[in-house]
Design a protein around this motif. Structure first.
Motif, PDB file in Angstrom:
ATOM      1  N   MET A1050     -84.053  32.804  36.771  1.00 16.75           N
ATOM      2  CA  MET A1050     -84.978  31.768  36.302  1.00 16.75           C
ATOM      3  C   MET A1050     -84.249  30.717  35.471  1.00 16.75           C
ATOM      4  N   PHE A1051     -83.375  31.155  34.590  1.00 17.55           N
ATOM      5  CA  PHE A1051     -82.590  30.206  33.802  1.00 17.55           C
ATOM      6  C   PHE A1051     -81.699  29.343  34.703  1.00 17.55           C
ATOM      7  N   ASN A1052     -81.126  29.962  35.704  1.00 20.86           N
ATOM      8  CA  ASN A1052     -80.252  29.209  36.607  1.00 20.86           C
ATOM      9  C   ASN A1052     -81.036  28.151  37.385  1.00 20.86           C
ATOM     10  N   ALA A1057     -82.255  22.474  38.224  1.00 19.85           N
ATOM     11  CA  ALA A1057     -83.267  21.422  38.344  1.00 19.85           C
ATOM     12  C   ALA A1057     -83.038  20.291  37.358  1.00 19.85           C
ATOM     13  N   VAL A1058     -82.642  20.643  36.129  1.00 17.69           N
ATOM     14  CA  VAL A1058     -82.379  19.611  35.127  1.00 17.69           C
ATOM     15  C   VAL A1058     -81.039  18.936  35.389  1.00 17.69           C
ATOM     16  N   GLN A1059     -80.063  19.705  35.843  1.00 19.59           N
ATOM     17  CA  GLN A1059     -78.740  19.162  36.070  1.00 19.59           C
ATOM     18  C   GLN A1059     -78.747  18.096  37.160  1.00 19.59           C
ATOM     19  N   GLU A1060     -79.645  18.249  38.157  1.00 17.74           N
ATOM     20  CA  GLU A1060     -79.725  17.252  39.223  1.00 17.74           C
ATOM     21  C   GLU A1060     -80.222  15.906  38.710  1.00 17.74           C
ATOM     22  N   LYS A1061     -81.006  15.926  37.625  1.00 18.96           N
ATOM     23  CA  LYS A1061     -81.536  14.686  37.061  1.00 18.96           C
ATOM     24  C   LYS A1061     -81.090  14.533  35.607  1.00 18.96           C
ATOM     25  N   THR A1062     -79.836  14.891  35.354  1.00 19.55           N
ATOM     26  CA  THR A1062     -79.331  14.832  33.983  1.00 19.55           C
ATOM     27  C   THR A1062     -79.399  13.427  33.419  1.00 19.55           C
ATOM     28  N   ASP A1063     -78.973  12.462  34.223  1.00 21.67           N
ATOM     29  CA  ASP A1063     -78.937  11.087  33.745  1.00 21.67           C
ATOM     30  C   ASP A1063     -80.334  10.567  33.428  1.00 21.67           C
ATOM     31  N   ILE A1064     -81.298  10.903  34.279  1.00 19.86           N
ATOM     32  CA  ILE A1064     -82.671  10.437  34.062  1.00 19.86           C
ATOM     33  C   ILE A1064     -83.258  11.073  32.805  1.00 19.86           C
TER      34      ILE A1064
END
Length: 1239
Positions: A1050-1052, A1057-1064
């Motif tokens: 779950m953490f992964n 999911a967040v890493q894909e939109k880190t910049d946003i």
């Protein structure tokens, strides 16, 4: 000529009449004046039309109370599958009315109680199969299939006799085969109503004696002519005495059609329901009913010539009795009279009609004179002609159009009614045909049709009207918009919101009759969290306003509130300020989706969520178009007040709508970067800023922004230079106003206070617009370095005032203040908490904490909303604000307990917990860092995952703990010991604490034996230790292997999911951080109390709240507001926005056309490839066939040669065989003779 066939000349004549009706043009302006007068009168009748619906509802309730009995009939069906017969029941509803009852109550019952809705069209099929036996079954099936398709495509109600026999039975089966299944797939309703008297039914006794709702079950094997057809959906049963059921049925059908025809479809339209009657066969009484339908009720009829009975007679009458040569001097010729008499004799029993011959002739002649209401359709009798029959749906439309033209003297009236009919039936092709020759239309001609298209969500009709030049400014009045809001469906979210709004007014409880525009404005305010102020709530709007300056905007908001995305996109294209409209729609749809999620309305929730994402995407695309054209004007567009959109601001709308993609756009980020640095130059290295924080005299070395860098584009004069939109020249006098105007622009962000910014001088810098961002910054740094000594230097006082108003500086000072506060708090808890009474340092901490509380109250007050509680609810949407409330409550509670000696330990604990929360709150500063900011989002998401994991783990932990305690330590006393053993021990065992402590080796037990109680010490405490070990191993396997790996997965997932939109995510956090610290006072705690006192004094003396209300600015500060913008520049910017919006739409349409043409080209290429491949295959096949033919010829020649050779070879052998046989016969003869001689 066959007596059952009408001459084709008459049919062609009818078709020419209908085509001529379709090609009529509009009349002169004098005739139009009458139409305008009629439309004005219609507007005045709107209120009474609305009120009549409530009276209709009262009549409905009273009608149901006056004896309308209803019930259900269950038809039993059987299905055979896998040699098994299964049964199921189909429920059909019916209503019983008396013969002399008001049929209007019945119509209300159908539309309200049965929830059938208002019909678009009613098709009444009357007559029977009398005389139709000579027609082939193929023709009948074709007609029935076309009838079912017409009912499905037009959404019509179909009324028949309702019995399971003859034509009605076949109609029901055709509906079952062709319409009902398709309607269920399309989520539509097929309404087939059977109208019949009770006296003909086999269950008449049970139905007639029913006093309340009843249920009847009918077996399919028992169905017959005395039963209802199971394929109809509803039944209207007439309670008669049984003396003449045919007369009762005909009378009931006529009354029902008359009532439906004069009934208004909806409260928003003045026209009745279109009704058409189809005559198939029938007896001589049917002629009288058709006469009543045509002559008295003026309902169009379609006569099927060739179906026998009354239909043939009426068709012949329309052909002969209506012609001019047969009506000389008002009398029929002898030949025509004899032909008509023969027709009557062949169609009916001559004995029955002998006395009514003259009456029937008169009725037929009157029917034939109404050519606009009568359409004759030949029913071909041959199988080979069945496919050539005219489409029934087209004939129904032709009959209705002819009826609409009756009594219309002008083409405008005909065109208007025909267009309204096309809109009712949702036939865009018919509307296009009607308007083919019309270049422009007037509102008075299509007002009803446009209103109906809007209410029914017929986007193609609205687009057609707009393309034909309909002016929305002339159409949309205040009363018209109120009418549109009052037609909201009861199953929509908007209806629920308006109902909640009306609950505050006891005397206004109906959305259809009591809603006004102020109620709608309150709903919009609530949905947008007061970031968008509707026109209906502004002081400039009064009830006397008849027209709207931007009607497309009002219709756009109306469509968005109802979730009609396609209609909203259409009006979004027509409205101004496309970014503002897209952001408003996004906020409205997302808020409605959030409220729908609480109600679990999946269908509406999906539509709202899709709409929110769609308008988010549109806003980003339009912003990209702006940014590509001109970066400076795009920056101004983001912060200017959109007066056409309720004085909203794009950034405020994007923030409330949670549009992260919009905020992450380079245009927004560049503007935020400018705001973050304030009036400091971007070229300043960070180490200089840190030095100035500690040593303010170093400000003499800091570089401030040049004059041109902070000029507001609102006040510049644009001079066109080719196609470069970035070339801007400034008027010299306007440079003097730069300081005040810049402050006004910055104040337009939601809740932003004014900075007392100053500039270095008036040295101008070159224009680097149109360059890439990196190149632009590089050239500016070079130019600044070259001209650093040329520009006049500002004084130290101005530099200090400018520096300390920079949001970055305020942020750094606040971070330093928090660190010092945490150090002081930690010192007090560790070393200065021994005295029973607070020390001086604790009073310092309390004063510091008090300033923090005042700052939080200021933040709540600066939110936008009507009440303090509403602002508090908006303020608590932010996660870190919830943390602030938690730490304040815990701190106050702990310090109150600390003041009492007997609760001092508990106070220390709570204060320690509050210190932990204060430290956690320090994580907020990481949002300014690009690498640490996204990690906070990951932690927040993982925390939600952890709560889910803990709820799962608690189930396993509790089950194991209870089982462990019951097996190893039965009879343990003490609730605290039991709970500790259930939860504490199993939790520690997850982390490796597997061995039991010595405290559990023995325990005191109490046991009752009879009446005596024994207390003692057990020598061995643990029991069944072997089973406890097995249970422990299973528990550890599930918890350590299964559940912990689940938590890691779950953490992964959250991390990826967040890493894909880190910049946003980081840009979104940065945006919230910058807006937060741009609102913060200059001084940091605890000196922030000075800023609070100054702001309070300014607010009391200047009465800024009233000033904000007068200027209509919802995004200004609560304590200071100053607007000094140029109206001319604002108008220029609005024009630029609209032009660029049109450019975006044009590019989008061009792209769609290119995609379409590309798809067509690809399809054409594929077809060409397929054609080439097929041609190649054909060529190969031809070549192979030629080769095969040649091989066959060769084989044939070889076979002939072989046969000839065999024949030649067999000829000499045959001769030799004959010679040998002859020789042998001779030798045998000679031997026989010799034997005889010897004998």
């Amino acid at each position: 000529m066959d007596q059952h066939t009408v001459p084709m000349s008459y049919i062609e004549q009818q078709r020419r009449i209908s085509l001529a009706d379709l090609s009529l043009t509009l009349t002169s302006s004098a005739d139009m004046a009458e139409e305008q007068t009629a439309s004005t009168e219609e507007q005045n009748r709107m209120a009474s039309a609305m009120a009549s619906d409530e009276q209709d509802g009262n009549r409905e309730q009273s009608g149901i109370a006056n004896g309308l009995r209803h019930g259900t009939i269950r038809f039993k069906n059987q299905i055979s599958q896998n040699n098994r017969v299964s049964s199921y029941y189909r429920r059909r509803e019916f209503v019983i009315v008396d013969e002399d009852n008001d049929i209007f109550q019945t119509a209300q019952y159908l539309t309200k109680q049965w929830q059938l809705g208002e019909p678009k069209l009613v098709i009444s099929l009357v007559g029977g199969y009398r005389g139709i036996k000579h027609v082939s079954s193929t023709v009948k099936k074709t007609f029935l299939r076309e009838l079912a398709n017409a009912a499905l495509s037009t959404g019509a109600w179909l009324t028949t006799g309702g019995l399971y026999s003859g034509m009605t039975k076949d109609v029901g089966e055709s509906l079952r085969d062709y319409a009902i299944g398709r309607a269920m797939a399309q989520r539509r309703k097929v309404v087939a109503i059977g109208i019949t008297p009770i006296s003909v039914l086999k269950e008449k006794e049970k139905i007639s004696n029913a006093t309340s709702e009843i249920s009847i079950t009918i077996d399919p094997n028992e169905l017959g002519s005395q039963h209802l057809d199971p394929n109809h959906t509803h039944y209207l049963l007439i309670n008669d005495d049984g003396s003449d059921h045919t007369r009762v049925k005909i009378a009931a059908q006529s009354k029902f059609l008359k009532t439906i025809a004069i009934k208004r479809m909806e409260s928003y339209t003045r026209s009745g329901v279109p009704v058409v009657c189809i005559v198939v066969g029938g007896g001589h009484r049917r002629i009288k009913s058709v006469h009543e339908t045509v002559v008295e009720n003026k309902i169009p009829v379609i006569i099927l010539d060739g179906s026998g009975g009354a239909a043939n007679v009426l068709a012949f009458a329309c052909c002969k009795l209506g012609m001019k040569d047969a009506n000389k001097n008002g009398h029929l010729s002898v030949e025509t009279a004899n032909e008509f008499k023969a027709q009557l004799s062949s169609a009916f029993d001559s004995e029955k009609i002998k006395s009514s011959h003259i009456e029937l002739t008169k009725l037929c002649r009157e029917i034939a004179e109404r050519k606009s209401l009568v359409t004759v359709l030949p029913l071909n009798g041959d199988d080979d002609k069945a496919d050539s029959s005219t489409n029934l749906e087209e004939n129904i439309l032709t009959a209705l159009l002819k009826a609409k033209n009756q009594g219309k003297l002008h083409a405008s009236g005909q065109n208007s009614d025909q267009l309204h009919l096309a809109t009712v039936l949702n036939r865009i092709d018919l509307a296009q045909r009607l308007l083919q020759k019309e270049k422009t239309l007037k509102v008075t001609e299509v007002r009803q049709s446009l209103r109906l298209a809007l209410v029914k969500d017929q986007v193609e009709f609205v687009r057609l009207f707009l393309n034909k030049g309909i002016s929305l400014y002339e159409y949309l009045t205040e009363q018209e918009l109120i009418c549109l809001y009052r037609t909201v469906k009861s199953d929509s979210m908007l209806y629920e919101l308006l109902s909640e709004e009306l609950e505050r007014y006891p005397d206004r409880n109906s959305v259809q009759t009591n809603v006004n525009l102020k109620d709608v404005g309150n709903v919009i305010n609530d949905l947008t969290e007061w970031s968008f102020k509707p026109l209906y709530l502004q002081e400039t709007f009064t009830d006397d306003v008849d027209r709207f300056s931007n009607p497309s905007r009002e219709l756009f908001i109306w469509a968005v509130l109802q979730g009609r995305l396609e209609m909203a996109i259409l009006f979004w294209h027509e409205s101004k300020a496309p970014i503002g409209g897209a952001l408003v729609a996004s906020k409205l749809l997302k808020e409605m989706a959030a409220r729908e999620s609480n109600l679990h309305e999946t269908r509406r929730l999906t539509r709202y969520e899709e709409g929110g994402r769609l308008f988010d995407k549109l806003a980003v695309e339009v912003l990209s178009e702006y940014y590509t054209s001109d970066r400076k004007l795009t920056t101004l567009t983001l912060v200017r007040v959109l007066h056409t959109w309720g004085s909203a601001i794009c950034l405020a709308l994007a923030h409330t709508a949670h549009n992260m993609e919009f905020v992450a756009h380079p245009a927004v980020q560049n503007m935020l970067k400018e705001f973050w640095m304030g009036n400091l130059s971007i070229s300043n290295p960070r180490w200089k800023i840190w030095i100035c924080l500690v040593f303010p005299p170093a400000l003499l070395c800091i570089r401030l922004k040049m004059k041109e860098e902070e000029v507001d584009p609102l006040v510049v004069k644009r001079l066109p230079r080719g196609r470069n939109t970035g070339d801007i020249k400034l008027r010299r006098p306007q440079l003097m106003r730069t300081f005040s105007i810049r402050r006004s622009v910055l104040s337009l962000l939601p809740g932003l206070p004014h900075r007392n910014d100053e500039t270095d001088g008036e040295t101008s810098s070159p224009n680097f617009t149109g360059l890439p961002l990196r190149e632009l910054n590089r050239r500016k740094r070079i130019w600044f370095a070259e001209h650093e000594n040329e520009k006049p230097r500002a004084s130290l006082r101005r530099r200090v005032s400018t520096f300390f108003y920079v949001p970055l500086v305020i942020f750094l000072y606040n971070v330093f203040s928090r660190i010092v506060f945490l150090g002081l708090f930690s010192y007090i808890l560790l070393l200065g908490f021994e005295s029973k009474y607070p020390s001086v340092i604790e009073y310092v901490l309390l004063a510091w904490f008090f300033t923090l509380c005042i700052e939080l109250i200021r933040q709540v007050l600066w939110e936008v909303g009507p009440t303090f509680l509403y602002r508090l609810s908006i303020w608590t949407h932010y996660f870190w604000n919830k943390v602030d409330i938690c730490k304040i409550v815990v701190f106050i509670t702990g310090y109150v307990l600390r003041c009492f000696p007997h609760t001092m330990p508990e106070g220390r604990i709570l204060l320690a917990l509050s210190l932990v929360i204060f430290y956690i709150r320090l994580l907020h500063i990481f949002s300014a860092n690009k690498h640490l900011g996204p990690k906070l989002v990951m932690i927040e998401g993982m925390f939600a995952d952890l709560l889910v994991f803990v709820s799962i783990l608690l189930v396993f932990l509790t089950s194991y703990g209870v089982a462990r305690e019951a097996i190893l330590y039965p009879g343990r006393s003490g609730v605290s010991n039991v709970l500790e053993s259930i939860f504490y021990r199993p939790y520690l065992q997850i982390f490796g604490e597997l061995l039991e402590t010595n405290d559990d080796e023995c325990y005191t037990y109490t046991r009752e034996v009879g009446n005596a109680t024994h207390t003692g010490i057990e020598e061995t405490c643990q029991q069944n230790a072997w089973f406890g070990t097995i249970l422990l191993s299973i528990y550890l396997f599930l918890s350590n292997v299964l559940l912990l790996n689940l938590l890691i997965a779950m953490f992964n997932f959250t991390f990826v999911a967040v890493q894909e939109k880190t910049d946003i995510h980081w840009k979104w956090q940065r945006f919230k951080l910058i807006t937060e610290y741009h609102k913060r006072p200059v001084l940091a705690p605890p000196f922030i109390i000075i800023s609070h006192i100054i702001l309070l004094v300014i607010g009391l003396f200047n009465k800024l709240r009233k000033m904000c209300q007068k200027c209509g600015c919802t995004g200004c500060d609560k304590f200071s507001c100053k607007a000094s913008q140029s109206d001319t520049s604002i108008d220029e910017l609005a024009i630029w926005e609209s032009v660029k919006g049109e450019d975006y739409l044009a590019k989008k349409r061009q792209k769609e056309q290119e995609n379409t043409s590309r798809k067509l080209q690809n399809n054409e290429n594929r077809l060409l490839e397929i054609s080439t491949h097929v041609t190649r295959i054909e060529q190969q096949v031809k070549e192979e066939m030629t080769a095969v033919k040649e091989q066959l010829k060769t084989m044939q020649s070889l076979l002939v040669a072989t046969m000839s050779q065999l024949h030649q070879q067999s000829q000499p052998s045959r001769e030799s065989n004959v010679a040998n046989m002859t020789r042998q016969s001779q030798l045998s003869t000679e031997s026989n003779v010799e034997e005889e001689d010897l004998q």
